[in-house]
Structures are given as structure tokens and as C-alpha cells.
Enzyme design. Structure first.
Site, PDB file in Angstrom:
ATOM      1  N   SER A 169      -2.715  -9.823  -0.030  1.00 19.20           N
ATOM      2  CA  SER A 169      -4.116 -10.198   0.181  1.00 19.20           C
ATOM      3  C   SER A 169      -4.204 -11.715   0.270  1.00 19.20           C
ATOM      4  O   SER A 169      -3.352 -12.419  -0.297  1.00 19.20           O
ATOM      5  CB  SER A 169      -4.958  -9.714  -1.010  1.00 19.20           C
ATOM      6  N   TYR A 219      -5.987  -8.828 -10.261  1.00 18.69           N
ATOM      7  CA  TYR A 219      -5.626  -8.227  -8.963  1.00 18.69           C
ATOM      8  C   TYR A 219      -4.930  -9.281  -8.095  1.00 18.69           C
ATOM      9  O   TYR A 219      -3.882  -9.028  -7.498  1.00 18.69           O
ATOM     10  CB  TYR A 219      -6.910  -7.717  -8.301  1.00 18.69           C
ATOM     11  N   LYS A 265      -1.149  -9.667  -6.386  1.00 17.54           N
ATOM     12  CA  LYS A 265      -0.943  -9.868  -4.945  1.00 17.54           C
ATOM     13  C   LYS A 265      -0.091 -11.111  -4.686  1.00 17.54           C
ATOM     14  O   LYS A 265       0.701 -11.146  -3.731  1.00 17.54           O
ATOM     15  CB  LYS A 265      -2.296  -9.980  -4.236  1.00 17.54           C
TER      16      LYS A 265
HETATM   17  N1  LIG Z   1     -10.323  -4.166   1.890  1.00 14.50           N
HETATM   18  C1  LIG Z   1     -10.048  -5.448   1.720  1.00 14.50           C
HETATM   19  O1  LIG Z   1     -10.898  -6.338   1.873  1.00 14.50           O
HETATM   20  C2  LIG Z   1      -8.646  -5.859   1.354  1.00 14.50           C
HETATM   21  C3  LIG Z   1      -8.347  -7.240   1.363  1.00 14.50           C
HETATM   22  C4  LIG Z   1      -7.067  -7.639   1.026  1.00 14.50           C
HETATM   23  C5  LIG Z   1      -6.106  -6.699   0.713  1.00 14.50           C
HETATM   24  N2  LIG Z   1      -6.421  -5.379   0.713  1.00 14.50           N
HETATM   25  C6  LIG Z   1      -5.365  -4.428   0.366  1.00 14.50           C
HETATM   26  O2  LIG Z   1      -5.263  -3.440   1.366  1.00 14.50           O
HETATM   27  C7  LIG Z   1      -4.719  -2.247   0.792  1.00 14.50           C
HETATM   28  C8  LIG Z   1      -5.553  -1.045   1.186  1.00 14.50           C
HETATM   29  O3  LIG Z   1      -6.854  -1.202   0.644  1.00 14.50           O
HETATM   30  P1  LIG Z   1      -8.154  -0.599   1.341  1.00 14.50           P
HETATM   31  O4  LIG Z   1      -9.131  -1.704   1.403  1.00 14.50           O
HETATM   32  O5  LIG Z   1      -7.791   0.139   2.585  1.00 14.50           O
HETATM   33  O6  LIG Z   1      -8.652   0.412   0.197  1.00 14.50           O
HETATM   34  P2  LIG Z   1      -9.357   1.851   0.267  1.00 14.50           P
HETATM   35  O7  LIG Z   1     -10.096   2.036   1.545  1.00 14.50           O
HETATM   36  O8  LIG Z   1     -10.112   1.965  -0.998  1.00 14.50           O
HETATM   37  O9  LIG Z   1      -8.123   2.862   0.258  1.00 14.50           O
HETATM   38  C9  LIG Z   1      -7.247   2.892  -0.814  1.00 14.50           C
HETATM   39  C10 LIG Z   1      -6.222   3.984  -0.600  1.00 14.50           C
HETATM   40  O10 LIG Z   1      -5.275   3.927  -1.667  1.00 14.50           O
HETATM   41  C11 LIG Z   1      -5.270   5.171  -2.373  1.00 14.50           C
HETATM   42  N3  LIG Z   1      -5.007   4.888  -3.766  1.00 14.50           N
HETATM   43  C12 LIG Z   1      -5.787   4.254  -4.664  1.00 14.50           C
HETATM   44  N4  LIG Z   1      -5.165   4.176  -5.844  1.00 14.50           N
HETATM   45  C13 LIG Z   1      -3.958   4.782  -5.689  1.00 14.50           C
HETATM   46  C14 LIG Z   1      -2.855   5.028  -6.541  1.00 14.50           C
HETATM   47  N5  LIG Z   1      -2.859   4.667  -7.833  1.00 14.50           N
HETATM   48  N6  LIG Z   1      -1.783   5.671  -6.037  1.00 14.50           N
HETATM   49  C15 LIG Z   1      -1.759   6.074  -4.750  1.00 14.50           C
HETATM   50  N7  LIG Z   1      -2.756   5.868  -3.900  1.00 14.50           N
HETATM   51  C16 LIG Z   1      -3.848   5.228  -4.363  1.00 14.50           C
HETATM   52  C17 LIG Z   1      -6.629   5.814  -2.060  1.00 14.50           C
HETATM   53  O11 LIG Z   1      -6.623   7.229  -2.134  1.00 14.50           O
HETATM   54  P3  LIG Z   1      -6.787   8.029  -3.541  1.00 14.50           P
HETATM   55  O12 LIG Z   1      -7.959   7.397  -4.240  1.00 14.50           O
HETATM   56  O13 LIG Z   1      -7.005   9.446  -3.151  1.00 14.50           O
HETATM   57  O14 LIG Z   1      -5.482   7.831  -4.262  1.00 14.50           O
HETATM   58  C18 LIG Z   1      -6.812   5.364  -0.606  1.00 14.50           C
HETATM   59  O15 LIG Z   1      -6.063   6.182   0.253  1.00 14.50           O
HETATM   60  C19 LIG Z   1      -4.642  -2.509  -0.710  1.00 14.50           C
HETATM   61  O16 LIG Z   1      -3.343  -2.937  -1.050  1.00 14.50           O
HETATM   62  C20 LIG Z   1      -5.603  -3.653  -0.912  1.00 14.50           C
HETATM   63  O17 LIG Z   1      -5.299  -4.409  -2.061  1.00 14.50           O
HETATM   64  C21 LIG Z   1      -7.664  -4.924   1.016  1.00 14.50           C
END
Ligand SMILES: NC(=O)c1ccc[n+]([C@@H]2O[C@H](COP(=O)([O-])OP(=O)(O)OC[C@H]3O[C@@H](n4cnc5c(N)ncnc54)[C@H](OP(=O)(O)O)[C@@H]3O)[C@@H](O)[C@H]2O)c1
Length: 254
Positions: free
Chosen positions: A150, A163, A167
Site C-alpha cells: 500500500s 496496518y 505494509k
Molecule cells: N482498497 C484500498 O484502498 C487499498 C489501498 C492499498 C492497499 N490495499 C490492499 O489491497 C488488498 C486487497 O484489498 P481490497 O481493498 O480489495 O479489500 P476487500 O475488497 O475488502 O477484499 C478483501 C478480500 O480479502 C479477503 N480476506 C479478508 N481477510 C482475510 C483473511 N484473514 N484471510 C483470507 N482472506 C481474507 C476477503 O474475503 P473474506 O472476508 O471472505 O475472507 C476479500 O476477498 C489488501 O492487501 C489491501 O491491504 C487496498
């Protein structure tokens, strides 16, 4: 660039929705066979069905594998890697995408269970899945690991401080593994900015317009913005790239 993954097999954690699901769809469209994993099997099944539906009328039908696993559970990681090898016969690309953020607020005040949970999934989890991929397949056959970090790993935002520490550590894990596992395995990271997913909803939903104006490219990210960068790292177009991170944030860090 025509980025193709024909003949390759990818395993993506946290792929039932958001960025993970977008990467799965992008990789399948590029010709890969994909195993998607997260904790809730019903969500995985509907995401797999939605991706498969896009190819239903083509001669090139695809089957998306599903395996329910908590990314923080080492036994589940081992079982998911084994299931991927059993179903598809190889594992070329591992994407450590699953992450959690159970606490928002002053980092000095966090309780230890939520601190441990954040580290267990976001940092130890990424390492364990990489270790399993290496031990079960990539040490012998080579491969490609992509860690989803991130821009929080490159900057300071104390309301999600722990968090962000995970990262930042994930970026150093990426560099260290890249050096240790070369030349057979490439290891890189992506640093997304603010992307419109469930995980970040509390950060963007109430003020999307105002936040967009603070971003040089004047919009929040969509999961597909990150998926396209992941496709570059997964493909041979990046064959001389290892141990680094690509920032995909509309210029937000600037
Ligand atoms: N969105 C942003 O702005 C942003 C920015 C920077 C980085 N990121 C990173 O991008 C990645 C994806 O995030 P996202 O924004 O796409 O989130 P999201 O839409 O909330 O999706 C999260 C996914 O991870 C799964 N998950 C959550 N906890 C888990 C666990 N303990 N074990 C296995 N699976 C798990 C969830 O399914 P279940 O709940 O069914 O397990 C879901 O499939 C993450 O690493 C996040 O830190 C996101």
C-alpha cells in the site's frame, strides 16, 4: 503491450471481491488458470461463476478454482497451495493480496489481540504463503510472487498505523525474498493508493468528491487499475523486474 499468461497458473489470496477478484478476472482473460482463495466459500463460488460466465460462449471455456482459507493460518496456506497443484498441476504466480485492518485510531492505544491479528494476516501470512509456494513448487520450477502492499507502507497515516507498519514490512520482505529466491523466482510488490473497495470504504465513501480533487489524476482507484499493474508484474513483460514496488495511486503520494 499484449500481456499474456497462457499456460500459467496463478493463486490469489483475498480474491472473492475487490482488488483480488479484479486480478483474478484480468489473469483469466490473459489466459491463466486461476485459484482464488478467501475465508468464505459461498463468496468465492459466486466470484468464480461470474468470471467463468464471461467465457461461457467462447471456445476457450475457463474453470476458476476456489479454496476457502484464512490467510493467517499456516495449515490453510499449505493446504491451498497443495490443492492448487492437485487441480492445475503447477503454480507459476502467487499473489499475496489478503489483508485485514481490524483497528482504526491512535496506534499507541491498540489492544494486543488486534495488533497480533494485523501482523498475522498481513505480514506473517504473506511470508507463509510464499514459503509454501517455494517449498511445494517454485524452488524446483521457478515462479513469480506479487505482494499487495500500500502507499501506506511508504508514508505515515497514524489512524491506520499498524496496518501501515505491516505494509512497510511487506515491502522489505519483498526485497529480501527477491534477492534470496533469484534467479528462479521474481518477487515484487504493488502499492495501491485509495481504491474503491469494501476495505477502504470508511476512508472514501463520505468524501469521494473532495478526496478526488486532492489526487493529481482527480479520481479514486478502481480495482481494475491495480489488476492491470499486477498483470504486468505477472507477465514476462516484467522479466527483468524483481525486488521492487510499483505505486499505482493516481499521483496521491505526490
Ligand atoms: N482498497 C484500498 O484502498 C487499498 C489501498 C492499498 C492497499 N490495499 C490492499 O489491497 C488488498 C486487497 O484489498 P481490497 O481493498 O480489495 O479489500 P476487500 O475488497 O475488502 O477484499 C478483501 C478480500 O480479502 C479477503 N480476506 C479478508 N481477510 C482475510 C483473511 N484473514 N484471510 C483470507 N482472506 C481474507 C476477503 O474475503 P473474506 O472476508 O471472505 O475472507 C476479500 O476477498 C489488501 O492487501 C489491501 O491491504 C487496498
Amino acid at each position: 503491450m499484449d500481456l499474456r499468461l497462457d499456460g500459467k497458473v496463478a493463486l490469489i489470496t483475498g480474491a472473492s471481491r475487490g482488488i483480488g477478484a479484479a486480478m483474478a478476472a484480468e489473469f483469466v482473460a490473459a489466459g491463466a488458470q486461476v485459484m482464488i482463495s478467501s475465508r468464505k466459500e459461498p463468496d468465492l463460488l459466486s466470484t468464480a461463476a461470474a468470471i467463468e460466465a464471461r467465457f461461457r460462449d467462447s471456445t476457450d471455456a475457463r474453470k476458476v478454482g476456489v479454496f476457502a482459507a484464512n490467510a493467517g493460518d499456516p495449515d490453510a496456506a499449505a493446504a491451498c497451495v497443495a490443492a492448487t497443484l492437485e487441480q492445475f498441476g503447477r503454480l507459476d504466480i502467487l499473489v499475496n493480496n489478503a489483508a485485514t485492518n481490524p483497528y482504526m485510531g491512535k496506534m499507541i492505544e491498540i489492544d494486543l489481540p488486534r495488533l497480533d491479528k494485523t501482523y498475522e494476516v498481513n505480514l506473517r501470512g504473506a511470508f507463509v504463503w510464499a514459503q509454501q509456494a517455494w517449498q511445494q513448487y517454485m524452488a524446483e520450477h521457478g515462479g513469480n510472487i506479487i505482494n499487495i502492499s500500500s502507499i501506506g507502507g511508504l508514508s505515515v497515516e497514524t489512524s491506520i498505523g499498524h496496518y501501515n507498519v505491516t505494509k512497510a514490512a511487506l515491502l522489505h520482505l519483498t526485497r529480501s525474498l527477491a534477492k534470496e529466491l533469484a534467479p528462479g523466482v521474481r518477487v515484487n510488490a504493488l502499492c495501491p493508493g485509495l481504491v474503491k473497495t469494501d476495505m477502504a470504504r470508511a476512508l472514501w465513501e463520505s468524501g469521494e468528491e473532495a478526496i478526488s480533487q486532492m489526487i493529481p489524476l482527480h479520481r479514486l482507484g478502481e480495482p481494475e487499475d491495480i489488476a492491470q499493474a499486477a498483470l504486468f508484474l505477472a507477465s514476462d513483460a516484467s522479466s527483468w523486474v524483481t525486488g521492487t514496488c510499483i505505486v499505482v495511486d493516481g499521483g496521491m503520494l505526490l
